[in-house]
Design a protein around this motif. Structure first.
Motif, PDB file in Angstrom:
ATOM      1  N   ALA A  22       0.842  -1.195   0.000  1.00 14.95           N
ATOM      2  CA  ALA A  22       0.000   0.000   0.000  1.00 14.95           C
ATOM      3  C   ALA A  22       0.876   1.243   0.000  1.00 14.95           C
ATOM      4  O   ALA A  22       1.761   1.380   0.841  1.00 14.95           O
ATOM      5  CB  ALA A  22      -0.925   0.008   1.210  1.00 14.95           C
ATOM      6  N   PHE A  25      -1.973   4.394   3.507  1.00 10.77           N
ATOM      7  CA  PHE A  25      -2.739   3.600   4.462  1.00 10.77           C
ATOM      8  C   PHE A  25      -2.699   4.281   5.832  1.00 10.77           C
ATOM      9  O   PHE A  25      -1.889   5.181   6.068  1.00 10.77           O
ATOM     10  CB  PHE A  25      -2.194   2.177   4.568  1.00 10.77           C
ATOM     11  CG  PHE A  25      -0.808   2.071   5.138  1.00 10.77           C
ATOM     12  CD1 PHE A  25      -0.596   1.860   6.496  1.00 10.77           C
ATOM     13  CD2 PHE A  25       0.313   2.179   4.311  1.00 10.77           C
ATOM     14  CE1 PHE A  25       0.681   1.757   7.027  1.00 10.77           C
ATOM     15  CE2 PHE A  25       1.598   2.069   4.826  1.00 10.77           C
ATOM     16  CZ  PHE A  25       1.789   1.864   6.185  1.00 10.77           C
ATOM     17  N   THR A  26      -3.588   3.835   6.707  1.00  8.25           N
ATOM     18  CA  THR A  26      -3.593   4.313   8.085  1.00  8.25           C
ATOM     19  C   THR A  26      -3.584   3.118   9.030  1.00  8.25           C
ATOM     20  O   THR A  26      -4.042   2.034   8.680  1.00  8.25           O
ATOM     21  CB  THR A  26      -4.833   5.176   8.385  1.00  8.25           C
ATOM     22  OG1 THR A  26      -6.019   4.393   8.203  1.00  8.25           O
ATOM     23  CG2 THR A  26      -4.886   6.393   7.475  1.00  8.25           C
ATOM     24  N   GLN A  38      -7.323   6.998  14.691  1.00 13.92           N
ATOM     25  CA  GLN A  38      -6.157   6.903  13.809  1.00 13.92           C
ATOM     26  C   GLN A  38      -4.874   7.141  14.596  1.00 13.92           C
ATOM     27  O   GLN A  38      -4.735   8.148  15.281  1.00 13.92           O
ATOM     28  CB  GLN A  38      -6.283   7.910  12.680  1.00 13.92           C
ATOM     29  CG  GLN A  38      -5.142   7.864  11.671  1.00 13.92           C
ATOM     30  CD  GLN A  38      -5.429   8.750  10.480  1.00 13.92           C
ATOM     31  OE1 GLN A  38      -6.350   8.513   9.702  1.00 13.92           O
ATOM     32  NE2 GLN A  38      -4.646   9.809  10.340  1.00 13.92           N
ATOM     33  N   ALA A  41      -0.725   7.661   9.729  1.00 17.42           N
ATOM     34  CA  ALA A  41      -1.194   7.794   8.357  1.00 17.42           C
ATOM     35  C   ALA A  41      -0.025   8.130   7.448  1.00 17.42           C
ATOM     36  O   ALA A  41       0.908   8.852   7.845  1.00 17.42           O
ATOM     37  CB  ALA A  41      -2.270   8.871   8.247  1.00 17.42           C
ATOM     38  N   THR A  43       0.917   8.670   2.947  1.00 14.92           N
ATOM     39  CA  THR A  43       0.565   8.596   1.529  1.00 14.92           C
ATOM     40  C   THR A  43       1.805   8.290   0.689  1.00 14.92           C
ATOM     41  O   THR A  43       1.765   8.360  -0.536  1.00 14.92           O
ATOM     42  CB  THR A  43      -0.061   9.916   1.041  1.00 14.92           C
ATOM     43  OG1 THR A  43       0.863  10.989   1.285  1.00 14.92           O
ATOM     44  CG2 THR A  43      -1.372  10.189   1.761  1.00 14.92           C
ATOM     45  N   ASN A  64      -6.031   0.336   7.458  1.00 10.05           N
ATOM     46  CA  ASN A  64      -6.971   0.801   6.442  1.00 10.05           C
ATOM     47  C   ASN A  64      -6.183   1.171   5.186  1.00 10.05           C
ATOM     48  O   ASN A  64      -5.420   2.143   5.179  1.00 10.05           O
ATOM     49  CB  ASN A  64      -7.756   2.001   6.961  1.00 10.05           C
ATOM     50  CG  ASN A  64      -8.818   2.453   5.983  1.00 10.05           C
ATOM     51  OD1 ASN A  64      -9.431   1.638   5.305  1.00 10.05           O
ATOM     52  ND2 ASN A  64      -9.032   3.757   5.900  1.00 10.05           N
ATOM     53  N   THR A  66      -5.705   2.536   1.476  1.00  8.97           N
ATOM     54  CA  THR A  66      -6.422   3.520   0.664  1.00  8.97           C
ATOM     55  C   THR A  66      -5.834   3.770  -0.718  1.00  8.97           C
ATOM     56  O   THR A  66      -6.498   4.339  -1.567  1.00  8.97           O
ATOM     57  CB  THR A  66      -6.493   4.868   1.406  1.00  8.97           C
ATOM     58  OG1 THR A  66      -5.173   5.294   1.766  1.00  8.97           O
ATOM     59  CG2 THR A  66      -7.335   4.734   2.673  1.00  8.97           C
ATOM     60  N   GLN A  67      -4.591   3.350  -0.967  1.00  7.94           N
ATOM     61  CA  GLN A  67      -4.014   3.524  -2.312  1.00  7.94           C
ATOM     62  C   GLN A  67      -3.016   2.409  -2.596  1.00  7.94           C
ATOM     63  O   GLN A  67      -2.121   2.153  -1.797  1.00  7.94           O
ATOM     64  CB  GLN A  67      -3.325   4.881  -2.453  1.00  7.94           C
ATOM     65  CG  GLN A  67      -2.806   5.128  -3.880  1.00  7.94           C
ATOM     66  CD  GLN A  67      -2.122   6.483  -4.030  1.00  7.94           C
ATOM     67  OE1 GLN A  67      -2.125   7.291  -3.106  1.00  7.94           O
ATOM     68  NE2 GLN A  67      -1.535   6.732  -5.182  1.00  7.94           N
TER      69      GLN A  67
END
Length: 263
Positions: A22, A25-26, A38, A41, A43, A64, A66-67
Motif C-alpha cells: 500500500a 494507508f492508516t 487513527q 497515516a 501517503t 486501512n 487507501t491507495q
C-alpha cells in the motif's frame, strides 16, 4: 484486523509487505472493535519492511488501505506484528498436514492472499499470517448459516515443481481439503481447479490460460463466474445467457461448471 485478546499499551506496529504493498494507508486502534482512532497515516509508503511507532491503548488494531502501489493488483502482506505491554494474545493454531509451499523449491502451492509467482516463501510467516490475521475474522464476518468459500485454483501450464500435472492436482486437492477442515468456520471449496482440469484434459491449457502460462483468459473467467454463480445462488448455471463468450463456448463452460457442483 488483529485482536490482542485484551487492551494493551502499544508502542509499535511492524508490517512486512509483499510486492503488492500500500502506498497510502492508516493504522487504526480500538478498544471495543467498533470505534477506531487513527494512530498513523501515510501517503508515501515504500513497501518492504516498515516499523511504525504508535501510541495508544487498544485491543484491536487494523490497517486501512487507501491507495495501491501497483494499480493492477490488490494489497498483500507477509506479516503484521503489534508490539506493546499488557494484553493476552489468543492461543495459536496450526493447520495439521497443510503444506503451503514446496519445501524444495519454496514455490507457493496455496495461500489466503495473493502470492508472487515463483517467489521464495517463508512457510512460518505465511502460516502465521493466515492463522493470526485471516482465519479468526471469518466466524465474526459470517451471517447465520453463512459459509466461507475457498477458491480452489492453482491452474498453470507448467506443473513444476511437481513432476506431472496429476501430482500438482493431487497436492492442490490435499491442501485445500486440509485447509477446509482446519478453518474455525463453516466453509465449502469452490472446485475451480476441477473445472479447469476437465476442460484442459480435452482442449489443452491454451484454451483457458494465456500465453504467459500463469493467468486465465476470458473463457476461463467465464467458467469461474458460472461455477461461483451456481454455488452462491444455489441453482444450476446451465440456463444463464451467453454473455462475454461465443454461444458454443459459453454453453460448454456452463455445462462443465454445473457438473462440477452437482447440477
Amino acid at each position: 484486523m488483529v485482536g490482542l485478546g485484551a487492551p494493551a499499551a502499544l508502542s509499535r506496529v511492524a508490517i512486512t509487505w509483499e510486492n503488492a504493498y500500500a502506498k497510502a494507508f492508516t493504522v487504526q486502534l480500538s478498544t471495543d472493535g467498533a470505534a477506531y482512532t487513527q494512530a498513523y497515516a501515510t501517503t508515501t509508503g515504500t513497501g518492504g519492511q516498515q516499523s511504525i511507532p504508535v501510541t495508544g491503548t487498544a485491543r484491536y488494531v487494523r490497517i486501512n488501505l487507501t491507495q495501491r502501489a501497483l494499480p493492477a493488483y490488490g494489497y498483500s502482506m507477509w506479516e503484521l506484528q503489534v508490539y506493546g505491554d499488557g494484553g493476552t494474545p489468543p492461543a495459536g493454531r496450526t493447520f495439521a498436514g497443510l503444506a503451503l509451499v514446496n519445501n524444495v523449491t519454496r514455490r507457493p502451492i496455496l495461500g489466503l492472499s495473493p502470492l508472487t509467482d515463483g517467489a521464495v516463501v517463508d512457510l512460518t510467516r505465511l502460516a502465521n499470517r493466515s492463522l493470526s490475521i485471516y482465519a479468526p475474522t471469518f466466524p465474526r464476518a459470517l451471517k447465520p448459516g453463512g459459509k466461507v468459500v475457498l477458491f480452489k485454483n492453482w491452474a498453470l501450464v507448467d506443473p513444476a515443481p511437481f513432476p506431472t500435472r496429476a501430482a500438482a492436482v493431487a497436492a492442490t486437492d490435499t491442501n485445500y481439503a486440509a485447509l477446509s477442515g482446519a478453518l474455525p468456520a463453516a466453509n465449502l471449496v469452490a472446485p475451480i481447479s476441477d473445472t479447469f482440469e476437465t476442460v484442459i484434459a480435452t482442449r489443452g491449457t491454451s484454451f483457458l490460460i494465456v500465453a504467459d502460462g500463469k493467468h486465465p483468459n476470458d473463457t476461463a473467467v467465464y467458467l469461474d463466474a458460472a461455477t461461483l454463480y451456481g454455488i452462491l445462488f444455489r441453482e444450476s448455471p446451465r440456463p444463464l445467457s451467453n454473455l462475454y463468450a461465443a454461444a458454443t463456448t459459453a454453453t460448454s463452460m456452463r455445462d462443465v461448471a454445473a457438473t462440477a457442483i452437482g447440477y
